[in-house]
Each structure stands twice: as C-alpha cells, then as structure tokens.
Design an enzyme around this catalytic site. Sequence first.
Site, mmCIF file in Angstrom:
data_model
loop_
_atom_site.group_PDB
_atom_site.id
_atom_site.type_symbol
_atom_site.label_atom_id
_atom_site.label_comp_id
_atom_site.label_asym_id
_atom_site.label_seq_id
_atom_site.Cartn_x
_atom_site.Cartn_y
_atom_site.Cartn_z
ATOM 1 N N LYS A 183 3.326 -7.582 8.825
ATOM 2 C CA LYS A 183 3.710 -7.182 10.180
ATOM 3 C C LYS A 183 2.951 -8.102 11.144
ATOM 4 C CE LYS A 183 5.231 -3.306 8.097
ATOM 5 N NZ LYS A 183 6.582 -2.863 7.836
ATOM 6 N N TRP A 196 5.631 6.541 4.628
ATOM 7 C CA TRP A 196 4.559 5.858 3.905
ATOM 8 C C TRP A 196 3.384 6.780 3.655
ATOM 9 C CZ3 TRP A 196 6.762 2.274 1.529
ATOM 10 C CH2 TRP A 196 7.821 1.575 2.107
ATOM 11 N N ASP A 233 -4.269 3.664 6.579
ATOM 12 C CA ASP A 233 -3.248 2.642 6.339
ATOM 13 C C ASP A 233 -2.812 2.114 7.707
ATOM 14 O OD1 ASP A 233 -0.979 1.160 5.880
ATOM 15 O OD2 ASP A 233 0.103 2.704 4.766
#
Lengths: 357, 357
Positions: free
Chosen positions: B193, B102, B169
């Site tokens: 999440k 990511w 992030d």
Amino acid sequence: MKKHNFSAGPSILPQEVFEKAAQAVLDFNNSGLSILEISHRSKDFVAVMEEARALVLELMGLEGKGYQALFLSGGASLEFLRVPYNLMKMHGKAAYLDTGTWAAGAIKEARQFGDTNVIGSSKADNYSYIPKDYTVPADADYFHCTSNNTIFGTQMHSFPETTIPVVCDMSSDIFSRNLDFSKFDLIYAGAQKNMGPAGTTLIVVKESILGHTGRVIPSILDYKQHIDKESMYNTPSVFAVYTSYLTLQWLKNNGGIDAMEKRNNDKAALLYAEIDRNPLFSGTAKTKDRSRMNVTFLLKDEAHTEQFDKLWKAAGISGLPGHRSVGGYRASIYNAMPIESVQVLVDVMKELERSSQ
Amino acid sequence: MKKHNFSAGPSILPQEVFEKAAQAVLDFNNSGLSILEISHRSKDFVAVMEEARALVLELMGLEGKGYQALFLSGGASLEFLRVPYNLMKMHGKAAYLDTGTWAAGAIKEARQFGDTNVIGSSKADNYSYIPKDYTVPADADYFHCTSNNTIFGTQMHSFPETTIPVVCDMSSDIFSRNLDFSKFDLIYAGAQKNMGPAGTTLIVVKESILGHTGRVIPSILDYKQHIDKESMYNTPSVFAVYTSYLTLQWLKNNGGIDAMEKRNNDKAALLYAEIDRNPLFSGTAKTKDRSRMNVTFLLKDEAHTEQFDKLWKAAGISGLPGHRSVGGYRASIYNAMPIESVQVLVDVMKELERSSQ
C-alpha cells in the site's frame, strides 16, 4: 565489460527477461500503470498467474494428471514447515534424506511435528556425496529429499522407487533437466535460481495426497486453501510471479526442459573436464554425484588464490567464491548461463596453469 | 493520458520509485548486474537491507527504544499466524478487535492456538464503524487490532490504553500518519500500500515481548530467529525490499510522516467534503471512523452507475470499484497519490451532478 555471473542465487536470468521486467515496472501491458501498482485481481495479472501455473504443468508434462501448480510466498524455508503440516499424520512419521544444509533445515522443521527419520546422511563427509544405501520405509507418511545441493555441489541423479508420497525440494535445479515428474507427489522450489527473482516459491502438488493428516492446518499453510483460491489466497508477490512467468516463456520458446538439459550437460561437461585435467584444481564432490548446476572446486595449492582471484575478476566473472562450509570456488551454471561464460572461466583456469609454470 | 490510480493495493507508488526500480532491474548500482540476479549476501544488497531497517525506526521515532525492524516474506496473512506463535502463551489467551475482513482473518488463525477473545466487533453492521465500548483484559497475552480497514473504509483514530502488549496490523495505513509508535509492541504491514510492491512484509517489534510463551516456535515463524539473522534468515524478497527502501527514502526526502499526514488529511478532506455535499453520493463508513486512506462511497441512485463509470474512466481514473462486500466505490488515496488526482475525481463527481440535473 560483459559480466559473467556465477552467483548461486539469486542468480542469472535471461537478458530478455530483465528487459521485459524493467519495461513492466514502467508500463505493464501498455496500461499506463506499473506492474508494481496494479491490483493482483486485475484482469491482466490474473491472466499472468493462470498462464504461469498452466505453463509449469505443461513444461513438466503433468497436465491432466491431478497436479496443481502454485506460486506462494515465504521462500522454500516456509515449505519446510508447510510440508509436515500438510502431510505428516497425527502420530505419523516421515523419512528424510540428509544431503546438505537445506535438507537439514527441512529436517529440523519437521522434527517438532513428529517422528522424523533421517534414513540416509552424508553429513559426516561434509555432504560430499549423495547417500544411496538406504531404504524408504513403506509405512512413513512421505519421503523428503533435496534434488540438488547448492552449497556442496551434489545432485541426485536417480530417485528411490517407493509407494509412499515423494516430496522433493528442487530449488536449485528445477527446469534444468527432464525427469518423470509424475513420480513426485510434491515438488517445491524457491524461484531465485532457474525460474525468477527471489520472492516467490513454486509448489507442484498432486491433489490426492492432501487432506489425510487429521491435523488442523493454519489457513496460510494449507495447500488446499491455496488451490481453492487459485494461488490468490492472499496477495501474491506480483512482480516475482510475473518475472517467473517471463522466464518460463523464455524456457518454452528455447526448446523447453529437454533443450535446457542438453545445454546444461554441455556446460557442466566443459567445466568438470577442466577441473579434472588442470593439475591446479580439484573438485569437492564425489564424481558420480556431481551437480550440473553448482560446480564446486578447490585450488590444490592455496598459494595460487591471489593470482586466480585476480584473473577471474579481470575477466568479468562474479559470484565465484564458494560457500564458507566448503571453501574454494563454486560456479553456478543455471539455465540462463551461456556456455560462452563457462568458456571464459575455463580459459582463466588454463591461464592460471600457464602463468604458474 | 495521465492515469489516476485509486487501486486499494497493490497501489500507487511515487513515479521516481518506478523509474529507479526499473533502472535497477537493468543495472543495479552500476554493477553491470540486475538487482534480480545478485546475491542477497552481496555487499550492496546487505547495505540496502540495513539502511531500510534503520530508516523504518528513524521515521517512526523508535531508534534506541528496543525495537527491531524486519522485512519478511509471506504477506501480512502469514503474520496472522506468526503473532500467536510468538506471543500467545501455552494455555494463555489473546484479545482481538474485529473491525473487518482482515481482522477476522487474524482471529481465525489465532483461534487454533488458544483462547482468542473477540472483545469488540462491528460485524453485525457490515463493519461500518470502529467499536469503542470495549475493555482490553489486563490478563490477556496481547491485544490485536487493525488500524485501517481497506475494504470498509474505516480507521482507528485512537487506540486503547493498556498494560499488555499491543499488536497492530497497519498494512493499509503505515507511514500515513504520525502516532506514538512506542505505544505499540508489534506492528506489521504488507508493503503493497504505502511502502512498496507486493512481496515483503514489514515487522516492527519490541524485542522484550518475545520469548515468553513456553511454546516451540518453528524457525521460519520465530521473530527472534529473524532478528538474530538480521532479516536474512532465508533469502529475502530482494526486489520488493529494494523498492520499499526507495519508497522510504522518498518519504524521508519529502518531509517524513508528518508531511505525509498533512497531505493525506488534505486529500481526505477534499474528497469527503464532496461526498457529503454532492446529493448523488453517500459515504458508507460512520463519519467519525472514516479512513483517510480508503474512501468508500455509494451512488444514492444506482441508475447513475453507467454514467458515472463512463465519466471517471474517461478522466483516466482506474481502480475505483468498491470491494464486493461493500459495493459502490472505493478511492484509495495512499501517500503517493497527489491531491491533483483526488481533484480529478471530485471534478467528475461534480460533473455527474450537473449532467443529471
């Protein structure tokens, strides 16, 4: 008491969709898991995504014609940006039709990319009609229009013939009427009117129009990347896609777009007939451009406002106030709205007439 | 049978959140309407959005410190693009730490905007550790890092001191541990999440860092526009925001971030202790950089795979296979995962050891 939900969006969906969606939040496909906690890569959800994408093309009669359906995130407002990124050539130009607030939003985003020509606009008349005296320039990279204007209660009942790609924001009338969808090259629609809850956007794109701009496209904005990744370039809005899938199934099981169109025409005819007949009301949109999704109307005499508002609220109606830029009332009569609810509104309008005599 | 859901995301949420969310799909706040059919401008949903935004700042200790919380659409992958658009100056430069898939995605999107410097990377070692021998350049427009690497099972346990804006992030460890959040200038996290279902992204941004690039920012990508419109610039992902709000309330009612951190440390300690003790298993991440959210491990001898897979499936465990780029197994032990489920996994690992002796 039964509610009659005339909200412009997010808006009414079929009751069976609410029930199945609620059940899936508790237990999806008898997996023992909520649809909110499963991987988007799980077999069951991949099947939902694949079937939803196929169902869109089937319902629109676009199977085998070079189109791809995608369920992306970010809202139709993000498509205002994705469209020029994907279709406007470097030093190219685009042609836009300005028919309302959302069309104007699309124009605003396109302008920074290049030469964005507004080839027709009804802004000067508060968007009360659809411009018709325009020509689509043959040398533009694409033509962009908005098929239905939720706020102003107008709808395009015909589309221009042109040789350049046609892009259409169908957010508020997708799946409500049959069109020759193969005349469009890119259709997009936020789900939250006829298709599902807020949270996903349907894109139907003819693959051959992509890849010709010479522009570097950020990955997340590149339709080709999303096509290559089968609409799973990044985590999709799982619940919104699933609920849209349930709605598409309902649509298919209830006769498809043709059956919806007939129902919608009946509902619109019933309501417009009352607006035109009842001396207390007037429509806001030019008659020939009236929307069959969003019916906008005014009380001729605002002195009746309090009484009318009392009556429709007492009848279980919600979501009726018009958008501030038009005022008055807006009855959104999307696919899932039964004609019985429209009849309730018409009865209230008649009751107001009687009580004010 | 009770399921133990170790999915990496979308992932487990509290059972009471599933129940309240399902109820709202049938009837939201006793309105007689589904949360899927109400206007995002309705009083009840505006209250949800306002309270959710306030709760985020409260839980993070950022009230009154110049921060704004936003719930936007498009996924964290869209933030990979929004961040350089909003923070990278024309002819400026940015510094990125490359700690996994990511992070690499964020770097890829930033590169087309300008000088994107990767100041540290563990790519050559398949991202099995967090680089530490790097210096954040004082003349970069911002520093970007990924606090937890879902795929590789690593987590930043400290952050560099720097004078430039820090962007992080936190998609896979937001609200899982207490940090001095005021040391960050922009935090973003996909909800799916620790916070909610897929479909919304939380952004927490210090307002003073915005508006300094000299760059034209498309409206939909401009954080300032979203702040001005109180996170309603366009239709938000209503259901995903509501479900995130329910999860934030659960978090507050269960002791806040401090209590979560303690529970998460206990769960991680239990599982890593077994990985280190059991002769059949090994961890994939360097010990000091191990994630307390995503625990990645391998069978030392792949001959045990069939037996192990049979055992954990029989115990009601799901979502355990590792990402293809690491292989083996990944146990994601997010906030809502009870320690009892981790114990079930540990028991299965012990059972494998016994049965293979």
